[in-house]
Scaffold this active site. Structure first.
Site, mmCIF file in Angstrom:
data_model
loop_
_atom_site.group_PDB
_atom_site.id
_atom_site.type_symbol
_atom_site.label_atom_id
_atom_site.label_comp_id
_atom_site.label_asym_id
_atom_site.label_seq_id
_atom_site.Cartn_x
_atom_site.Cartn_y
_atom_site.Cartn_z
ATOM 1 N N LYS A 1 0.839 -1.200 0.000
ATOM 2 C CA LYS A 1 0.000 0.000 0.000
ATOM 3 C C LYS A 1 0.875 1.251 0.000
ATOM 4 O O LYS A 1 2.106 1.164 0.152
ATOM 5 C CB LYS A 1 -0.919 -0.004 1.226
ATOM 6 C CG LYS A 1 -0.180 -0.006 2.561
ATOM 7 C CD LYS A 1 -1.135 -0.096 3.721
ATOM 8 C CE LYS A 1 -0.361 -0.061 5.045
ATOM 9 N NZ LYS A 1 -1.267 -0.011 6.205
ATOM 10 N N ARG B 1 -10.295 0.250 14.809
ATOM 11 C CA ARG B 1 -10.104 0.957 13.552
ATOM 12 C C ARG B 1 -11.025 0.317 12.517
ATOM 13 O O ARG B 1 -12.154 0.759 12.352
ATOM 14 C CB ARG B 1 -8.617 0.900 13.141
ATOM 15 C CG ARG B 1 -8.223 1.929 12.134
ATOM 16 C CD ARG B 1 -6.727 1.985 11.923
ATOM 17 N NE ARG B 1 -6.163 0.729 11.439
ATOM 18 C CZ ARG B 1 -4.926 0.590 10.998
ATOM 19 N NH1 ARG B 1 -4.105 1.625 11.007
ATOM 20 N NH2 ARG B 1 -4.482 -0.567 10.583
ATOM 21 N N TYR C 1 16.590 30.446 4.645
ATOM 22 C CA TYR C 1 15.464 31.183 5.204
ATOM 23 C C TYR C 1 15.632 31.419 6.702
ATOM 24 O O TYR C 1 16.049 30.529 7.444
ATOM 25 C CB TYR C 1 14.158 30.429 4.960
ATOM 26 C CG TYR C 1 13.642 30.561 3.541
ATOM 27 C CD1 TYR C 1 13.278 31.803 3.015
ATOM 28 C CD2 TYR C 1 13.502 29.435 2.736
ATOM 29 C CE1 TYR C 1 12.802 31.912 1.728
ATOM 30 C CE2 TYR C 1 13.023 29.531 1.437
ATOM 31 C CZ TYR C 1 12.671 30.780 0.938
ATOM 32 O OH TYR C 1 12.203 30.892 -0.342
ATOM 33 N N MET D 1 11.944 24.433 -0.042
ATOM 34 C CA MET D 1 11.051 23.604 -0.844
ATOM 35 C C MET D 1 11.792 22.730 -1.846
ATOM 36 O O MET D 1 11.471 21.553 -2.016
ATOM 37 C CB MET D 1 10.042 24.483 -1.582
ATOM 38 C CG MET D 1 9.036 23.692 -2.402
ATOM 39 S SD MET D 1 7.880 24.748 -3.305
ATOM 40 C CE MET D 1 6.946 25.473 -1.949
#
Length: 356
Positions: A50, A144, A260, A308
């Site tokens: 998954k 769950r 930054y 980023m």
């Protein structure tokens, strides 16, 4: 000027040279599955693929695992099925979220995927749309997904063709009494529902011992290089490593700041590399001032804030520069201790540029 193709389609755009990549060790993945299969004793190990193979690429991971001998695969969402079915037969794939709608039930029947039924409502839906091979989840304490234990005597369950009757351990990575309670609860329910095989243990559960193995184990993280329990550490190899190119090598004077918010101030004249990897690629800001990259066995520390698309590193006197590649330090247990993310997060946050 573009040259038209004979069928009128536009020509394919050539692929650009990469500036970042996620290296993938197929041999390590296969070896990890074989080790977990061996540690499962008389049980057989399946594989959770998954979340796009835990961020490593489900199509490739499923192919490697199938070739290694794995025959049971688990995904979460129906949308994940096409990639996995490109590498393994649909009947070898179980969908953990089950059929929440009639449309999903019909999709399962049309493709041959096995739904994992998680409620009596899903049982009704599966039977009403034609039934067929399925798996069934029992909730033994995680609260769950899954049927409650008091629902396991429902007569409708006798109509099902259950391949795998399963539950899921909530605390397998810890030494707590809840593990034994879940194991005993699961074992006590097996006689109530006809099934071909029983499954409780994930990768961490394999390390809890033979009483947790039943017929089928379902490792996930450990396949891809994670170590959910220390007992597994000698058996698990690293599978993926983020690598990136140095975009620019620059000189920074003592007293200058980097990145930054100026969180790093150079205490000396430095040679700094700007690496083409940032938080958009899954190399998150938690690595700021903590992470490191490696070149020729030498660690190059991260300087200042991860941004980023870029990360600054200390090149020291390494001699590498623009166009050279460096590898992130990404041994999962060590990386988790360093940055504060879980090993699961470190795998699955990788962005499309890194995986592409």
């Amino acid at each position: 000027m573009k040259t038209p193709l004979a069928n009128g389609d536009e020509p394919a755009v050539p692929l650009p040279p990469p500036a970042l990549r996620l290296t993938f060790d197929e041999d390590a993945l296969a070896a990890n599955w074989r080790a977990l299969d061996r540690l499962s004793g008389r049980a057989t190990a399946g594989a959770a693929v998954k979340a796009d193979g835990y961020g490593t690429g489900a199509r490739r991971a499923a192919r490697v695992l199938w070739e290694a001998g794995c025959r049971q695969f688990f995904i979460a969402h129906w949308q994940e099925a096409p990639d996995v079915m490109a590498s393994v037969p649909a009947e070898a794939v179980s969908v953990l979220h089950g059929p929440a709608t009639d449309e999903e039930a019909r999709y399962a029947r049309a493709t041959g995927l096995r739904p994992v039924l998680n409620s009596l409502t899903q049982v009704d839906r599966w039977l009403a749309t034609g039934g067929g091979p399925c798996d069934l989840m029992i909730d033994t304490g995680m609260n769950r997904l899954g049927l409650r234990p008091d629902e396991c005597g429902d007569a409708r369950l006798q109509q099902l063709q259950v391949g795998t009757l399963m539950s899921h351990l909530a605390c397998a990575d810890e030494d707590v009494a809840a593990n034994a309670r879940q194991r005993d609860a699961f074992a006590g329910l097996l006689h109530r529902i006809p099934h071909q095989r029983a499954s409780l243990a994930n990768g961490a559960g394999i390390a809890l011992g033979a009483d947790y193995h039943f017929d089928l184990t379902r490792p996930g993280l450990a396949l891809y290089g994670g170590v959910p329990r220390p007992e597994l550490s000698p058996h698990i190899r690293q599978v993926v490593t983020p690598e990136a190119m140095i975009l620019q090598a620059r000189h920074v004077a003592a007293g200058d700041t980097i990145g930054y918010n100026a969180t790093f101030t150079a205490q000396r004249n430095m040679r700094v590399g700007i690496v083409s990897l940032g938080y958009a690629d899954g190399y998150l800001r938690c690595w700021s001032g903590k992470g490191g990259f490696v070149s020729d066995g030498r660690t190059l520390p991260v300087l200042g804030r991860v941004s980023m698309d870029m990360t600054a590193i200390d090149l020291g006197d390494s001699g590498i520069g623009e166009g050279d590649w460096v590898a992130a330090r990404y041994d999962l247990p060590e990386a988790a201790r360093t940055c504060g993310l879980s090993q699961y997060e470190l795998l699955t946050v990788s962005g499309p540029r890194l995986r592409g």
